[in-house]
Design an enzyme around this catalytic site. Sequence first.
Site, PDB file in Angstrom:
ATOM      1  N   ASP A 129      49.945  39.114  43.542  1.00 47.34           N
ATOM      2  CA  ASP A 129      49.164  40.288  43.148  1.00 47.34           C
ATOM      3  C   ASP A 129      49.475  40.662  41.691  1.00 47.34           C
ATOM      4  OD1 ASP A 129      47.438  42.432  43.760  1.00 47.34           O
ATOM      5  OD2 ASP A 129      49.133  43.759  44.199  1.00 47.34           O
ATOM      6  N   HIS A 130      48.461  40.955  40.923  1.00 42.54           N
ATOM      7  CA  HIS A 130      48.620  41.372  39.517  1.00 42.54           C
ATOM      8  C   HIS A 130      49.534  40.453  38.718  1.00 42.54           C
ATOM      9  CE1 HIS A 130      46.342  45.057  39.857  1.00 42.54           C
ATOM     10  NE2 HIS A 130      46.967  45.297  40.992  1.00 42.54           N
ATOM     11  N   GLU A 136      40.546  40.513  37.181  1.00 42.80           N
ATOM     12  CA  GLU A 136      40.160  41.927  37.178  1.00 42.80           C
ATOM     13  C   GLU A 136      39.406  42.259  35.902  1.00 42.80           C
ATOM     14  OE1 GLU A 136      43.153  44.720  38.540  1.00 42.80           O
ATOM     15  OE2 GLU A 136      42.606  46.129  36.955  1.00 42.80           O
ATOM     16  N   GLY A 195      48.178  53.832  43.631  1.00 41.55           N
ATOM     17  CA  GLY A 195      49.112  54.914  43.932  1.00 41.55           C
ATOM     18  C   GLY A 195      48.402  56.135  44.482  1.00 41.55           C
ATOM     19  N   HIS A 238      41.261  47.426  44.373  1.00 38.02           N
ATOM     20  CA  HIS A 238      42.688  47.770  44.304  1.00 38.02           C
ATOM     21  C   HIS A 238      42.790  49.285  44.495  1.00 38.02           C
ATOM     22  CE1 HIS A 238      44.633  43.979  42.902  1.00 38.02           C
ATOM     23  NE2 HIS A 238      43.355  43.670  42.805  1.00 38.02           N
ATOM     24  N   GLY A 239      44.003  49.759  44.772  1.00 35.70           N
ATOM     25  CA  GLY A 239      44.142  51.198  44.994  1.00 35.70           C
ATOM     26  C   GLY A 239      43.397  51.613  46.251  1.00 35.70           C
ATOM     27  N   GLY A 240      43.523  50.798  47.285  1.00 39.63           N
ATOM     28  CA  GLY A 240      42.725  51.020  48.492  1.00 39.63           C
ATOM     29  C   GLY A 240      43.256  52.094  49.424  1.00 39.63           C
ATOM     30  N   ASN A 247      42.971  46.127  48.719  1.00 38.93           N
ATOM     31  CA  ASN A 247      44.431  46.129  48.543  1.00 38.93           C
ATOM     32  C   ASN A 247      44.964  47.487  48.963  1.00 38.93           C
ATOM     33  OD1 ASN A 247      43.770  43.730  47.259  1.00 38.93           O
ATOM     34  ND2 ASN A 247      45.430  43.946  45.783  1.00 38.93           N
TER      35      ASN A 247
HETATM   36  P1  13P Z   1      47.566  51.299  46.611  1.00 37.36           P
HETATM   37  O1  13P Z   1      49.048  51.188  46.629  1.00 37.36           O
HETATM   38  O2  13P Z   1      47.087  52.426  45.786  1.00 37.36           O
HETATM   39  O3  13P Z   1      46.990  51.307  47.989  1.00 37.36           O
HETATM   40  O4  13P Z   1      47.013  49.981  45.884  1.00 37.36           O
HETATM   41  C1  13P Z   1      47.624  48.760  46.127  1.00 37.36           C
HETATM   42  C2  13P Z   1      47.120  47.742  45.174  1.00 37.36           C
HETATM   43  O5  13P Z   1      46.043  47.827  44.650  1.00 37.36           O
HETATM   44  C3  13P Z   1      47.997  46.606  44.903  1.00 37.36           C
HETATM   45  O6  13P Z   1      47.395  45.691  44.061  1.00 37.36           O
END
Ligand code: 13P
Length: 266
Positions: free
Chosen positions: A53-54, A105, A153, A180-182, A202
């Site tokens: 990831d990333h 991305e 987050g 992302h940021g799901g 994610n």
């Molecule tokens: P969250 O931690 O906000 O759910 O996002 C996780 C993420 O996107 C990891 O790549």
Amino acid sequence: MVVGTIRAAEERYAPLILCFNEAITPTVPIALGMPLLVNAARFANVPVATILDHGTEFDSIVQAIYYGSSSVMFDGSILPYEENVRITQELRKITRAVGVSLEAELGSIGGTVLEYKETDSIESVFTDPDLAVDFVKRTEVDMLAISFGNVHGVYKGEPSLDLGRIQEIFSLVDVPLVMHGGSGLSDEDYPGIVASGISKINYYTAMARGAGREIRRIAAEQGEHLIYHTLIARGIDFFDEDTKRVLDLLGASGKADRAFPVFIGS
Ligand code: 13P
């Protein structure tokens, strides 16, 4: 997390992608972490893929491939556009040669999963649909992470998601779109996000915070009798239960036969 989430995916007959994120676990070398994920995926009774990831460093991405990950992400979202395209193209050559899927991305997703800090979607740079078309055409990525109001987050205030932007990008490009940021949204938000064209979500922070609360509860309950393996066993139960909740929420339950991950060497 690995044991609990796979158990949940098997119980729900759902496909799953396990992420290894170097920023979240900097003390776990890829050489240990990625094989753990890859083996867990290989022996699961449902399709489980793995991803770095990333990934931002060339070395990490190549290592993740070497240790058997079925996919890798290159995150060049904060780079100038042409630089993002150029590096993604380079990694495309490498990943294609060994049959590994590549996520990239475009647009920038704000926020952090590393500390408790609320983030505004205003800090993000939303993905431009026309640029997304150009990017996918030139890089030939397998999955595209887009920015539409999603943040890593903790969301600050009410999240404001631009579903129209997802729908437009979905209609223009023919690769799966990634959010992302799901985590951290209301349950009611997810069906609309998926219906708009997001295929991979994610999900981390909300589950990690839930696990933190569960650890505090177990510690209070066990007091002086708390011993590490009890914590591990109860932690696995927590991730199992919470993952089942999330898989149901995202509409992934019962869909294992729609996913066909390919493992190198298997
Ligand atoms: P969250 O931690 O906000 O759910 O996002 C996780 C993420 O996107 C990891 O790549």
